[in-house]
Design a protein around this motif. Structure first.
Motif, PDB file in Angstrom:
ATOM      1  N   CYS A 124      29.841  50.559  37.072  1.00 36.91           N
ATOM      2  CA  CYS A 124      30.576  49.758  37.972  1.00 36.91           C
ATOM      3  C   CYS A 124      29.652  48.882  38.891  1.00 36.91           C
ATOM      4  O   CYS A 124      29.851  48.765  40.222  1.00 36.91           O
ATOM      5  CB  CYS A 124      31.520  50.588  38.946  1.00 36.91           C
ATOM      6  SG  CYS A 124      32.925  49.433  39.712  1.00 36.91           S
TER       7      CYS A 124
ATOM      8  N   ILE B 124      38.555  48.722  40.450  1.00 34.72           N
ATOM      9  CA  ILE B 124      38.391  48.104  39.261  1.00 34.72           C
ATOM     10  C   ILE B 124      37.768  49.110  38.021  1.00 34.72           C
ATOM     11  O   ILE B 124      37.664  48.454  37.051  1.00 34.72           O
ATOM     12  CB  ILE B 124      37.232  47.052  39.400  1.00 34.72           C
ATOM     13  CG1 ILE B 124      35.953  47.353  40.046  1.00 34.72           C
ATOM     14  CG2 ILE B 124      37.981  45.745  40.351  1.00 34.72           C
ATOM     15  CD1 ILE B 124      34.917  46.332  39.923  1.00 34.72           C
ATOM     16  N   HIS B 125      37.703  50.224  38.346  1.00 30.46           N
ATOM     17  CA  HIS B 125      36.959  51.325  37.472  1.00 30.46           C
ATOM     18  C   HIS B 125      37.763  52.521  37.572  1.00 30.46           C
ATOM     19  O   HIS B 125      37.778  53.398  38.425  1.00 30.46           O
ATOM     20  CB  HIS B 125      35.586  51.441  37.444  1.00 30.46           C
ATOM     21  CG  HIS B 125      34.839  52.158  36.460  1.00 30.46           C
ATOM     22  ND1 HIS B 125      34.413  51.529  35.150  1.00 30.46           N
ATOM     23  CD2 HIS B 125      34.651  53.410  36.378  1.00 30.46           C
ATOM     24  CE1 HIS B 125      34.041  52.473  34.433  1.00 30.46           C
ATOM     25  NE2 HIS B 125      33.991  53.591  35.127  1.00 30.46           N
TER      26      HIS B 125
ATOM     27  N   LYS C 236      38.451  43.637  36.031  1.00 31.53           N
ATOM     28  CA  LYS C 236      37.291  44.285  36.451  1.00 31.53           C
ATOM     29  C   LYS C 236      36.131  43.386  36.219  1.00 31.53           C
ATOM     30  O   LYS C 236      35.353  42.749  37.389  1.00 31.53           O
ATOM     31  CB  LYS C 236      36.712  45.590  35.615  1.00 31.53           C
ATOM     32  CG  LYS C 236      35.526  46.071  36.074  1.00 31.53           C
ATOM     33  CD  LYS C 236      35.040  47.411  35.381  1.00 31.53           C
ATOM     34  CE  LYS C 236      33.580  47.723  35.633  1.00 31.53           C
ATOM     35  NZ  LYS C 236      33.215  48.879  34.962  1.00 31.53           N
TER      36      LYS C 236
END
Length: 335
Positions: free
Chosen positions: A163, A206-207, A100
Motif C-alpha cells: 500500500c 484503499i487496500h 486505489k
C-alpha cells in the motif's frame, strides 16, 4: 495529457485460490494506465496457468518465472522489467479497492518526488480478524491519517508492503530490493525514512489485507521477531544513533539480548538496565545488568526500550518523562 504509467510488482507462490480476486481488483481500477509485473516464485499449484490465461487477454499483465528464489528475487526481477514512472507493490492474496491507484497517483502527483503515497488498510478473513491484527490495523491507520508513519517506525513496520506508491527514481535512489534483507517490506520502509521521503496523509481505505493461517508473514522464518529486532537495531545505528549520547538498552529479554549482541559485535559501548530483580546484577555477554534507576545517573543517555509488556511500557514512559527525557531524541520504544 496521459496519466503516468504505474508499474505494479507482484510476486506469487501457490496462491491459486486468491489470484483471480487479486488480479480482477487490478483490472477493475478506475486508473487505467498500469502494468502488472507478476512473477511466479516456483509455484506447485495451478497459479502460473491461471495468471497465464489472464495475461493472454490483457497485454498490461506481464508474467515471468522467478530466475532466483524468494520474494526479494521476484521483486528484483519485476522491478528490472518495469517501465512505469511510478512504482507500487501488490500481494497476490490481497484486493485493491477500485480507486486505489487513482488515490495514490493523485496524491503523489500533487506532492512530487521525495514523497511516498500511502493509504488506509483493512484486514479481512473468512474466519474473522483477530484482535491482534485489528489492533495493528487501527494503529497503522492512525499514523497514516496524519502522515506520521515514521513517528513509531521502531515498533513495527509503519508502511504496509502492498500500500505505497513512489517515483521510480526515488526507489532507485534508496537501492530498493537490492540487499537480501528480510523482512523486505520493513527494510524498505526504513530506506524511505533514511532518505527523508515524506509520507502523504490519506483518509481513504484503499487496500484489503487478507489474513489466513498460511500467509507468508505468519509462517516464514524471515518474518520471525528475531529478524525484526536485528533489522531495527542495524537501521537505528545507521540512522538515529547519536554518537554524542550514551546508549542504554532497557530490557533483558530475547529482544534486549539480541540488541546487546549487535552492539557488542559492532564494538559500541553501552549500558544495560532492567527492572527485573532476578536479573539485576547478573553478567550477560560480559555486561552487568544495572538497576533501571541508575539511568538517572547516566550522562546524556539515549535509551532503547525492548520491554514489550504494555503496562510496563506505561510505567517506563512515566519514569522517562520524570527525568525530562524526550521521545526519539532521548529514548525509543522498540516494541
Amino acid at each position: 495529457m496521459q496519466e503516468p504509467l504505474i508499474s505494479i510488482l507482484t510476486p506469487f507462490k501457490n496462491t491459486e485460490v486468491y489470484l483471480s480476486d487479486c488480479i480482477n481488483s487490478i483490472l477493475n481500477q478506475t486508473y487505467k494506465n498500469w502494468e502488472l509485473l507478476i512473477v511466479d516464485d516456483h509455484s506447485t499449484d495451478n497459479s502460473y496457468n491461471l495468471v497465464n490465461s489472464l495475461a493472454k487477454s490483457d497485454s498490461r499483465i506481464k508474467l515471468y518465472k522467478n530466475n532466483g528464489t524468494g520474494i526479494i528475487s521476484a521483486l528484483q526481477q519485476a522491478f528490472a522489467n518495469s517501465s512505469g514512472e511510478f512504482i507500487t507493490r501488490m500481494d497476490s492474496d490481497d484486493i485493491m479497492t477500485p480507486n486505489k491507484l487513482d488515490v495514490l497517483a493523485k496524491n503523489l502527483m500533487s506532492n512530487g518526488k521525495k514523497h511516498v503515497a500511502v493509504g488506509l488498510v483493512e484486514y479481512f478473513s473468512e474466519h474473522g480478524v483477530g484482535p491482534g491484527y485489528k489492533s495493528y490495523e487501527n494503529w497503522l491507520n492512525q499514523l497514516t491519517l496524519k502522515g506520521d508513519n515514521y513517528n513509531e517506525i521502531y515498533k513495527e513496520c509503519v508502511i504496509p508492503s502492498p500500500c505505497w506508491l513512489i517515483h521510480k527514481e526515488d526507489l532507485i535512489a534508496c537501492d530498493a530490493f537490492n540487499p537480501n534483507i528480510y523482512p523486505e517490506d520493513y527494510d524498505l520502509t526504513f530506506r524511505f525514512y533514511k532518505h527523508n521521503f515524506k509520507c502523504i496523509p490519506c483518509d481513504k481505505i484503499i487496500h484489503k489485507w487478507r489474513d489466513y493461517s498460511t500467509r507468508t508473514s505468519r509462517t516464514h522464518v524471515h518474518y520471525a521477531q528475531n529478524h525484526f529486532t536485528s533489522l531495527k537495531t542495524h537501521h537505528f545505528l545507521d540512522i538515529d544513533y547519536d554518537k554524542t549520547k550514551t546508549p542504554v538498552i532497557w530490557g533483558a529479554g530475547t529482544k534486549g539480548k539480541l540488541m546487546s549482541k549487535i552492539f557488542i559485535e559492532r564494538d559500541i559501548e553501552f549500558h544495560w538496565i532492567c527492572d527485573n530483580p532476578n536479573k539485576i546484577g547478573k553478567d550477560i555477554y560480559g555486561k552487568e545488568l544495572l538497576d533501571f534507576k541508575q539511568l538517572a545517573t547516566i550522562k546524556n543517555p539515549q535509551s532503547l526500550v525492548t520491554v514489550a509488556n504494555k503496562e510496563a511500557q506505561k510505567q517506563i514512559r512515566t519514569y522517562l518523562t520524570s527525568l525530562n527525557l524526550e521521545p526519539i531524541k532521548d529514548y525509543i520504544f522498540f516494541c
